[in-house]
Design a protein around this motif. Structure first.
Motif, PDB file in Angstrom:
ATOM      1  N   UNK A 192       0.834  -1.207   0.000  1.00 42.09           N
ATOM      2  CA  UNK A 192       0.000   0.000   0.000  1.00 42.09           C
ATOM      3  C   UNK A 192       0.868   1.255   0.000  1.00 42.09           C
ATOM      4  N   UNK A 193       1.917   1.257   0.816  1.00 37.89           N
ATOM      5  CA  UNK A 193       2.829   2.406   0.858  1.00 37.89           C
ATOM      6  C   UNK A 193       3.452   2.652  -0.513  1.00 37.89           C
ATOM      7  N   UNK A 194       3.905   1.584  -1.162  1.00 40.43           N
ATOM      8  CA  UNK A 194       4.560   1.743  -2.462  1.00 40.43           C
ATOM      9  C   UNK A 194       3.587   2.177  -3.552  1.00 40.43           C
ATOM     10  N   UNK A 195       2.333   1.767  -3.446  1.00 39.29           N
ATOM     11  CA  UNK A 195       1.335   2.235  -4.403  1.00 39.29           C
ATOM     12  C   UNK A 195       1.085   3.734  -4.245  1.00 39.29           C
ATOM     13  N   UNK A 196       1.141   4.210  -3.005  1.00 42.94           N
ATOM     14  CA  UNK A 196       0.867   5.626  -2.746  1.00 42.94           C
ATOM     15  C   UNK A 196       2.105   6.497  -2.894  1.00 42.94           C
ATOM     16  N   UNK A 197       3.248   6.015  -2.392  1.00 45.78           N
ATOM     17  CA  UNK A 197       4.431   6.872  -2.278  1.00 45.78           C
ATOM     18  C   UNK A 197       5.676   6.258  -2.902  1.00 45.78           C
ATOM     19  N   UNK A 198       5.482   5.252  -3.733  1.00 50.15           N
ATOM     20  CA  UNK A 198       6.628   4.533  -4.277  1.00 50.15           C
ATOM     21  C   UNK A 198       7.573   5.378  -5.100  1.00 50.15           C
ATOM     22  N   UNK A 199       7.067   6.422  -5.743  1.00 47.33           N
ATOM     23  CA  UNK A 199       7.939   7.274  -6.560  1.00 47.33           C
ATOM     24  C   UNK A 199       8.850   8.149  -5.707  1.00 47.33           C
ATOM     25  N   UNK A 200       8.360   8.569  -4.551  1.00 46.92           N
ATOM     26  CA  UNK A 200       9.128   9.497  -3.722  1.00 46.92           C
ATOM     27  C   UNK A 200       9.773   8.837  -2.506  1.00 46.92           C
ATOM     28  N   UNK A 201       9.176   7.764  -2.002  1.00 48.47           N
ATOM     29  CA  UNK A 201       9.677   7.139  -0.769  1.00 48.47           C
ATOM     30  C   UNK A 201       9.461   5.625  -0.829  1.00 48.47           C
ATOM     31  N   UNK A 202      10.122   4.952  -1.774  1.00 51.18           N
ATOM     32  CA  UNK A 202       9.860   3.516  -1.945  1.00 51.18           C
ATOM     33  C   UNK A 202      10.412   2.676  -0.802  1.00 51.18           C
ATOM     34  N   UNK A 203       9.697   1.608  -0.480  1.00 48.84           N
ATOM     35  CA  UNK A 203      10.179   0.610   0.464  1.00 48.84           C
ATOM     36  C   UNK A 203      10.523  -0.654  -0.311  1.00 48.84           C
ATOM     37  N   UNK A 204      11.569  -1.326   0.131  1.00 48.47           N
ATOM     38  CA  UNK A 204      12.068  -2.483  -0.614  1.00 48.47           C
ATOM     39  C   UNK A 204      10.999  -3.573  -0.701  1.00 48.47           C
ATOM     40  N   UNK A 205      10.725  -4.020  -1.923  1.00 49.01           N
ATOM     41  CA  UNK A 205       9.709  -5.048  -2.165  1.00 49.01           C
ATOM     42  C   UNK A 205      10.093  -5.787  -3.443  1.00 49.01           C
ATOM     43  N   UNK A 206      10.656  -6.961  -3.296  1.00 50.01           N
ATOM     44  CA  UNK A 206      11.137  -7.717  -4.450  1.00 50.01           C
ATOM     45  C   UNK A 206      10.829  -9.199  -4.262  1.00 50.01           C
ATOM     46  N   UNK A 207      10.829  -9.923  -5.374  1.00 47.89           N
ATOM     47  CA  UNK A 207      10.785 -11.380  -5.297  1.00 47.89           C
ATOM     48  C   UNK A 207      11.472 -11.939  -6.531  1.00 47.89           C
ATOM     49  N   UNK A 208      11.893 -13.194  -6.438  1.00 48.61           N
ATOM     50  CA  UNK A 208      12.435 -13.902  -7.592  1.00 48.61           C
ATOM     51  C   UNK A 208      11.615 -15.175  -7.759  1.00 48.61           C
ATOM     52  N   UNK A 209      11.162 -15.442  -8.990  1.00 51.43           N
ATOM     53  CA  UNK A 209      10.302 -16.604  -9.213  1.00 51.43           C
ATOM     54  C   UNK A 209      10.352 -17.016 -10.679  1.00 51.43           C
ATOM     55  N   UNK A 210      10.229 -18.325 -10.917  1.00 52.75           N
ATOM     56  CA  UNK A 210      10.088 -18.879 -12.265  1.00 52.75           C
ATOM     57  C   UNK A 210       8.928 -19.857 -12.242  1.00 52.75           C
ATOM     58  N   UNK A 211       8.249 -20.014 -13.378  1.00 58.44           N
ATOM     59  CA  UNK A 211       6.990 -20.758 -13.364  1.00 58.44           C
ATOM     60  C   UNK A 211       6.984 -22.023 -14.213  1.00 58.44           C
ATOM     61  N   UNK A 212       8.175 -22.528 -14.573  1.00 63.17           N
ATOM     62  CA  UNK A 212       8.220 -23.794 -15.315  1.00 63.17           C
ATOM     63  C   UNK A 212       9.362 -24.653 -14.770  1.00 63.17           C
ATOM     64  N   UNK A 213       9.323 -24.874 -13.473  1.00 66.61           N
ATOM     65  CA  UNK A 213      10.387 -25.606 -12.791  1.00 66.61           C
ATOM     66  C   UNK A 213       9.977 -27.060 -12.570  1.00 66.61           C
ATOM     67  N   UNK A 214      10.896 -28.001 -12.739  1.00 66.20           N
ATOM     68  CA  UNK A 214      10.586 -29.392 -12.384  1.00 66.20           C
ATOM     69  C   UNK A 214      10.599 -29.563 -10.865  1.00 66.20           C
ATOM     70  N   UNK A 215       9.818 -30.497 -10.376  1.00 66.91           N
ATOM     71  CA  UNK A 215       9.766 -30.736  -8.932  1.00 66.91           C
ATOM     72  C   UNK A 215      11.139 -31.060  -8.360  1.00 66.91           C
ATOM     73  N   UNK A 216      11.970 -31.710  -9.164  1.00 69.09           N
ATOM     74  CA  UNK A 216      13.287 -32.127  -8.676  1.00 69.09           C
ATOM     75  C   UNK A 216      14.201 -30.944  -8.354  1.00 69.09           C
ATOM     76  N   UNK A 217      13.889 -29.771  -8.914  1.00 69.50           N
ATOM     77  CA  UNK A 217      14.724 -28.598  -8.659  1.00 69.50           C
ATOM     78  C   UNK A 217      14.401 -27.925  -7.328  1.00 69.50           C
ATOM     79  N   UNK A 218      13.255 -28.259  -6.733  1.00 74.59           N
ATOM     80  CA  UNK A 218      12.786 -27.501  -5.575  1.00 74.59           C
ATOM     81  C   UNK A 218      13.501 -27.828  -4.262  1.00 74.59           C
TER      82      UNK A 218
END
Length: 274
Positions: A192-218
């Motif tokens: 919510x903060x980043x939607x309102x103030x992300x341009x002037x006062x962003x808070x760190x919000x990141x993720x890394x994800x892939x959507x075609x992984x085999x179960x064996x990689x998990x």
């Protein structure tokens, strides 16, 4: 609100609600109970956070903002605030003790890992640890809580061993549900903060994800991410704890803030509706 924003918000809410409703149904909460809570929260947020400058919030304005009738707003204002502060205090104090055990070298082995502690023998005992990091909560009460949720164990000699590097209850649905409310609340507040103030006062919000992984990689990724995330959290905990005035009363400064970093792992079947 534009039509496109409305569509995007609706789609986001549907995604957000699906796992929540799954959890509610599994724990026996009906739609009626959820609707009652939602009405109260709509009233409370409108009353406290959507006031006009230098004007007292009125029942009529809350009604206009929320779509609730004035009669319903008045009824909701008389309801006692739902409260789990006792659980929150218990969780926070126990979590502090675990964090102190992980970072304070006085309670470590020669290899730098958390040592087994006697309950009350000496300056490196569990009692000393708890008194330093749990405030005025008795050490026995902290130990009982950690034993109850499976974070520590006590051997036949009475020594206490740390089993987990965080206060994450392995037993007790109530405790796990409290963490759900706390952690999801903080994540949504950041979004919510980043939607309102992300341009002037962003808070760190990141993720890394892939959507075609085999179960064996998990399994390898689960292990690697848990290890690296824990190391980062321990490092950040050392920094923040040094600035916390409960732990270090000599720290100066104005105001009172809570700040931190949350890390979570996720996986899902891409054939699901989520």
């Amino acid at each position: 609100m534009s039509n496109e924003i409305q569509k995007t918000l609706t789609a986001a809410i549907l995604k957000l609600l699906r796992p929540l409703v799954r959890l509610l149904l599994r724990n026996g909460m009906s739609y009626g109970d959820f609707a009652d809570l939602s009405r109260w929260v709509f009233m409370d947020v409108a009353e406290k956070e959507f006031t006009l400058p230098e004007r007292k919030q009125s029942v009529s304005r809350i009604s206009v903002i929320t779509g609730l009738t004035r009669k319903e707003v008045s009824r909701l204002q008389k309801i006692e605030t739902p409260d789990d502060s006792a659980i929150a205090q218990q969780y926070n104090r126990a979590a502090r003790v675990i964090a102190g055990w992980l970072r304070d070298s006085r309670f470590h082995t020669s290899k730098g890992t958390p040592a087994e502690l006697s309950f009350d023998s000496g300056v490196d005992s569990f009692t000393a640890l708890a008194k330093e990091h749990s405030g005025d909560i008795p050490p026995r009460a902290i130990l009982d809580e950690l034993l109850r949720v499976g974070t520590v164990e006590q051997n036949e000699d009475g020594n206490i061993r740390l089993l987990m590097e965080a206060f994450v209850p392995r037993t007790g649905e109530k405790d796990k549900l409290h963490i759900l409310g706390t952690d999801v609340h903080l994540l949504l507040s950041t979004i919510d903060h980043n939607l309102r103030l992300g341009d002037s006062d962003p808070r760190y919000q990141r993720k890394v994800a892939y959507d075609n992984l085999p179960e064996e990689a998990l399994p390898r990724f689960r292990e690697m991410s848990a290890k690296k995330a824990q190391a980062l959290l321990v490092e950040l905990d050392r920094h923040l704890s040094a600035q916390d005035r409960d732990l270090n009363p000599k720290v100066k400064g104005s105001g009172r803030k809570q700040a931190g970093i949350g890390i979570y792992y996720f996986e899902q079947d891409m054939a699901s509706d989520d």
